[in-house]
Design a protein around this motif. Structure first.
Motif, PDB file in Angstrom:
ATOM      1  N   VAL A 125      59.756  38.487  62.366  1.00 38.72           N
ATOM      2  CA  VAL A 125      58.506  37.640  61.471  1.00 38.72           C
ATOM      3  C   VAL A 125      57.084  39.532  61.713  1.00 38.72           C
ATOM      4  O   VAL A 125      56.535  39.132  60.465  1.00 38.72           O
ATOM      5  CB  VAL A 125      57.898  37.457  62.820  1.00 38.72           C
ATOM      6  CG1 VAL A 125      56.504  36.491  62.105  1.00 38.72           C
ATOM      7  CG2 VAL A 125      58.796  35.636  62.622  1.00 38.72           C
ATOM      8  N   LEU A 126      56.572  39.871  62.958  1.00 38.81           N
ATOM      9  CA  LEU A 126      55.542  40.812  62.336  1.00 38.81           C
ATOM     10  C   LEU A 126      56.426  41.590  61.076  1.00 38.81           C
ATOM     11  O   LEU A 126      56.046  42.446  60.190  1.00 38.81           O
ATOM     12  CB  LEU A 126      56.190  41.785  63.897  1.00 38.81           C
ATOM     13  CG  LEU A 126      55.411  43.265  63.435  1.00 38.81           C
ATOM     14  CD1 LEU A 126      53.542  43.239  63.303  1.00 38.81           C
ATOM     15  CD2 LEU A 126      54.947  44.118  64.782  1.00 38.81           C
ATOM     16  N   ARG A 127      57.772  42.215  61.211  1.00 37.26           N
ATOM     17  CA  ARG A 127      58.572  43.375  60.088  1.00 37.26           C
ATOM     18  C   ARG A 127      57.721  42.824  58.384  1.00 37.26           C
ATOM     19  O   ARG A 127      57.682  43.483  58.043  1.00 37.26           O
ATOM     20  CB  ARG A 127      59.424  43.539  60.225  1.00 37.26           C
ATOM     21  CG  ARG A 127      60.202  44.657  59.378  1.00 37.26           C
ATOM     22  CD  ARG A 127      61.221  44.412  59.499  1.00 37.26           C
ATOM     23  NE  ARG A 127      61.923  45.246  60.358  1.00 37.26           N
ATOM     24  CZ  ARG A 127      62.757  46.503  60.478  1.00 37.26           C
ATOM     25  NH1 ARG A 127      61.852  47.432  59.503  1.00 37.26           N
ATOM     26  NH2 ARG A 127      62.851  46.797  61.360  1.00 37.26           N
ATOM     27  N   ALA A 128      57.774  41.424  59.230  1.00 38.30           N
ATOM     28  CA  ALA A 128      57.689  40.502  57.560  1.00 38.30           C
ATOM     29  C   ALA A 128      56.380  39.991  57.010  1.00 38.30           C
ATOM     30  O   ALA A 128      56.210  40.693  55.722  1.00 38.30           O
ATOM     31  CB  ALA A 128      58.692  38.897  57.121  1.00 38.30           C
ATOM     32  N   SER A 129      55.718  40.686  57.552  1.00 36.90           N
ATOM     33  CA  SER A 129      53.905  40.336  57.825  1.00 36.90           C
ATOM     34  C   SER A 129      53.763  41.182  57.171  1.00 36.90           C
ATOM     35  O   SER A 129      53.317  41.154  56.561  1.00 36.90           O
ATOM     36  CB  SER A 129      53.700  39.757  59.368  1.00 36.90           C
ATOM     37  OG  SER A 129      53.690  38.344  59.927  1.00 36.90           O
ATOM     38  N   TYR A 130      54.102  42.657  57.284  1.00 37.15           N
ATOM     39  CA  TYR A 130      52.909  43.383  56.934  1.00 37.15           C
ATOM     40  C   TYR A 130      54.164  44.084  55.576  1.00 37.15           C
ATOM     41  O   TYR A 130      53.719  44.947  54.531  1.00 37.15           O
ATOM     42  CB  TYR A 130      52.928  44.861  57.597  1.00 37.15           C
ATOM     43  CG  TYR A 130      54.577  45.456  57.841  1.00 37.15           C
ATOM     44  CD1 TYR A 130      55.066  46.532  57.382  1.00 37.15           C
ATOM     45  CD2 TYR A 130      54.698  44.914  59.782  1.00 37.15           C
ATOM     46  CE1 TYR A 130      56.156  46.842  57.902  1.00 37.15           C
ATOM     47  CE2 TYR A 130      56.085  45.784  59.405  1.00 37.15           C
ATOM     48  CZ  TYR A 130      56.931  46.388  59.500  1.00 37.15           C
ATOM     49  OH  TYR A 130      57.484  46.960  60.048  1.00 37.15           O
ATOM     50  N   HIS A 131      54.848  43.199  54.757  1.00 40.45           N
ATOM     51  CA  HIS A 131      55.526  43.325  53.341  1.00 40.45           C
ATOM     52  C   HIS A 131      54.579  42.236  52.623  1.00 40.45           C
ATOM     53  O   HIS A 131      55.174  41.887  51.865  1.00 40.45           O
ATOM     54  CB  HIS A 131      56.754  43.471  53.817  1.00 40.45           C
ATOM     55  CG  HIS A 131      57.076  44.067  54.118  1.00 40.45           C
ATOM     56  ND1 HIS A 131      57.852  44.468  54.815  1.00 40.45           N
ATOM     57  CD2 HIS A 131      57.323  46.548  53.035  1.00 40.45           C
ATOM     58  CE1 HIS A 131      58.123  46.380  55.515  1.00 40.45           C
ATOM     59  NE2 HIS A 131      58.132  47.166  54.588  1.00 40.45           N
ATOM     60  N   LEU A 132      54.166  41.369  53.763  1.00 40.84           N
ATOM     61  CA  LEU A 132      53.956  39.749  52.454  1.00 40.84           C
ATOM     62  C   LEU A 132      52.909  40.246  51.786  1.00 40.84           C
ATOM     63  O   LEU A 132      52.429  39.852  50.421  1.00 40.84           O
ATOM     64  CB  LEU A 132      52.532  38.865  53.460  1.00 40.84           C
ATOM     65  CG  LEU A 132      53.467  38.159  54.796  1.00 40.84           C
ATOM     66  CD1 LEU A 132      52.220  37.594  54.899  1.00 40.84           C
ATOM     67  CD2 LEU A 132      54.491  37.021  53.309  1.00 40.84           C
ATOM     68  N   TYR A 133      52.475  41.584  51.190  1.00 41.50           N
ATOM     69  CA  TYR A 133      51.427  42.231  49.695  1.00 41.50           C
ATOM     70  C   TYR A 133      52.346  41.964  48.361  1.00 41.50           C
ATOM     71  O   TYR A 133      52.442  41.595  47.548  1.00 41.50           O
ATOM     72  CB  TYR A 133      51.135  43.084  49.988  1.00 41.50           C
ATOM     73  CG  TYR A 133      52.319  44.213  49.426  1.00 41.50           C
ATOM     74  CD1 TYR A 133      52.708  44.973  48.871  1.00 41.50           C
ATOM     75  CD2 TYR A 133      52.875  44.728  51.327  1.00 41.50           C
ATOM     76  CE1 TYR A 133      53.479  45.756  49.170  1.00 41.50           C
ATOM     77  CE2 TYR A 133      53.623  45.907  51.156  1.00 41.50           C
ATOM     78  CZ  TYR A 133      54.397  46.225  49.802  1.00 41.50           C
ATOM     79  OH  TYR A 133      55.128  47.440  49.935  1.00 41.50           O
ATOM     80  N   GLY A 184      54.845  38.908  48.326  1.00 41.34           N
ATOM     81  CA  GLY A 184      54.377  37.750  48.381  1.00 41.34           C
ATOM     82  C   GLY A 184      56.103  37.238  48.704  1.00 41.34           C
ATOM     83  O   GLY A 184      56.438  38.159  49.941  1.00 41.34           O
ATOM     84  N   VAL A 185      56.419  36.109  48.292  1.00 39.47           N
ATOM     85  CA  VAL A 185      57.522  35.647  49.631  1.00 39.47           C
ATOM     86  C   VAL A 185      58.520  36.525  49.589  1.00 39.47           C
ATOM     87  O   VAL A 185      59.462  36.949  50.456  1.00 39.47           O
ATOM     88  CB  VAL A 185      57.902  34.345  48.622  1.00 39.47           C
ATOM     89  CG1 VAL A 185      58.383  33.179  49.765  1.00 39.47           C
ATOM     90  CG2 VAL A 185      56.112  33.014  49.132  1.00 39.47           C
ATOM     91  N   GLY A 186      59.282  36.097  48.237  1.00 40.08           N
ATOM     92  CA  GLY A 186      60.760  36.994  48.156  1.00 40.08           C
ATOM     93  C   GLY A 186      60.182  38.316  48.960  1.00 40.08           C
ATOM     94  O   GLY A 186      61.670  38.880  49.694  1.00 40.08           O
ATOM     95  N   GLY A 187      59.390  39.189  49.368  1.00 34.57           N
ATOM     96  CA  GLY A 187      58.637  40.118  50.515  1.00 34.57           C
ATOM     97  C   GLY A 187      59.318  40.020  51.668  1.00 34.57           C
ATOM     98  O   GLY A 187      59.689  40.830  52.674  1.00 34.57           O
ATOM     99  N   PHE A 188      58.219  38.530  52.450  1.00 33.86           N
ATOM    100  CA  PHE A 188      58.794  38.184  53.493  1.00 33.86           C
ATOM    101  C   PHE A 188      59.673  37.800  54.274  1.00 33.86           C
ATOM    102  O   PHE A 188      60.859  38.330  55.045  1.00 33.86           O
ATOM    103  CB  PHE A 188      57.174  37.642  53.068  1.00 33.86           C
ATOM    104  CG  PHE A 188      57.334  36.672  55.565  1.00 33.86           C
ATOM    105  CD1 PHE A 188      56.635  37.315  55.715  1.00 33.86           C
ATOM    106  CD2 PHE A 188      58.294  35.290  55.380  1.00 33.86           C
ATOM    107  CE1 PHE A 188      56.650  36.299  56.790  1.00 33.86           C
ATOM    108  CE2 PHE A 188      58.302  35.156  56.382  1.00 33.86           C
ATOM    109  CZ  PHE A 188      57.591  35.343  57.386  1.00 33.86           C
ATOM    110  N   VAL A 189      60.845  37.441  52.997  1.00 35.57           N
ATOM    111  CA  VAL A 189      61.816  36.646  53.568  1.00 35.57           C
ATOM    112  C   VAL A 189      63.702  37.967  53.831  1.00 35.57           C
ATOM    113  O   VAL A 189      63.864  37.997  54.501  1.00 35.57           O
ATOM    114  CB  VAL A 189      62.682  35.951  52.085  1.00 35.57           C
ATOM    115  CG1 VAL A 189      64.091  35.202  52.800  1.00 35.57           C
ATOM    116  CG2 VAL A 189      61.725  34.675  52.469  1.00 35.57           C
ATOM    117  N   SER A 190      63.134  39.304  52.695  1.00 37.99           N
ATOM    118  CA  SER A 190      64.153  39.870  52.557  1.00 37.99           C
ATOM    119  C   SER A 190      63.950  40.409  53.864  1.00 37.99           C
ATOM    120  O   SER A 190      64.655  41.101  54.586  1.00 37.99           O
ATOM    121  CB  SER A 190      63.726  40.713  51.289  1.00 37.99           C
ATOM    122  OG  SER A 190      63.151  41.656  51.271  1.00 37.99           O
ATOM    123  N   ASN A 191      62.246  41.133  54.123  1.00 40.44           N
ATOM    124  CA  ASN A 191      61.975  41.430  54.908  1.00 40.44           C
ATOM    125  C   ASN A 191      62.469  40.602  56.779  1.00 40.44           C
ATOM    126  O   ASN A 191      62.983  42.057  57.253  1.00 40.44           O
ATOM    127  CB  ASN A 191      60.480  42.444  54.801  1.00 40.44           C
ATOM    128  CG  ASN A 191      60.782  44.052  54.011  1.00 40.44           C
ATOM    129  OD1 ASN A 191      61.427  44.607  54.932  1.00 40.44           O
ATOM    130  ND2 ASN A 191      60.006  43.275  53.248  1.00 40.44           N
TER     131      ASN A 191
END
Length: 269
Positions: free
Chosen positions: A203-211, A213-220
């Motif tokens: 979740v931490l990894r996904a959070s710093y890719h939120l810039y 959008g949703v796709g970046g969050f999900v993939s990370n």
């Protein structure tokens, strides 16, 4: 990859090292707030920014590795300084978890006894992770929940490609050493279980890719779950670091080349 010694079995254990639980949490908070935790906060703010603009997220463009100055020497200086300073928290966690006996960084899962196997495992991860990642990015673009990524032209300056390679190295080392090696060790020492740590770190990894959008969050998030499971299964960090560097080399160097050749495919026309 092969399994490690039973001493690294992932069972919740309390580390009898220095300091109270409170001081350990303070240490974790400080490490994250000078590194990827701060990036997560900025990414959340950036997502709020793009989500509240009149244009839908899918029609917006986020710059990937933008230039920092219109003067070449200053741009080089800015980017070199930024990447090198981003590696300082890595030095910090290595110092915090350093062991007096060899292998000195075993608590981070870093040993250099099987370079060939680690490189082969990293190449395999590149294939396993890269194709699904592209599919998730494409799906996010199609659904309008992922911003287009505008890469830096590879011919912008003579140092563009070396700086992009340095950026890939910095990202791979920083993210895996801190989010996997350091955070897993510290949370395990606080008695957290295997899957709780894996999910929290993902979740931490996904959070710093939120810039992105949703796709970046999900993939990370999916990448973090996979990397976390692999680390707790095999106890080796170097394959993850190398795989991350290779993935980012493809993203930072291969993506600009592809985007320049087929801009419509990436929403940049």
């Amino acid at each position: 990859m092969t399994t490690t010694a039973p001493a690294r079995a992932w069972l919740p254990t309390v580390d009898p090292l220095e300091g109270s639980r409170r001081s350990r949490w303070v240490e974790i908070a400080c490490v994250l707030l000078v590194s990827l935790g701060a990036s997560a906060i900025w990414s959340i703010i950036q997502l709020a920014d793009i989500a509240t603009r009149p244009d839908p997220i899918g029609e917006q463009v986020v710059s990937l590795n933008p230039t920092r100055s219109d003067r070449a020497w200053l741009d080089l200086l800015y980017q070199l300084t930024g990447h090198l300073l981003d590696l300082v928290p890595v030095v910090l966690v290595c110092w915090l978890l350093w062991r007096s006996r060899r292998p000195h960084l075993a608590r981070l899962g870093i040993t250099f006894d099987r370079p060939g196997r680690d490189l082969g495992a990293a190449a395999g991860l590149l294939l396993v992770v890269g194709i699904p990642g592209l599919a998730i990015f494409a799906a996010g673009r199609a659904l309008g929940v992922t911003a287009a990524l505008a890469p830096s032209p590879l011919d912008a300056q003579w140092f563009t490609v070396p700086i992009l390679l340095l950026a890939a190295f910095r990202a791979g080392v920083t993210e895996e050493v801190i989010v996997i090696g350091y955070l897993f060790e510290r949370l395990r020492s606080l008695g957290w279980g295997r899957y709780r740590i894996i999910v929290a770190a993902a979740v931490l990894r996904a959070s710093y890719h939120l810039y992105q959008g949703v796709g970046g969050f999900v993939s990370n998030l999916l990448l973090g779950l996979l990397f976390g499971w692999l680390y707790t299964r095999f106890g080796r960090l170097l394959p993850l670091v190398i795989a991350h560097i290779l993935i980012d080399v493809v993203a930072f160097v291969g993506y600009p080349a592809a985007a320049a050749a087929w801009p419509a495919l990436f929403g940049l026309d």
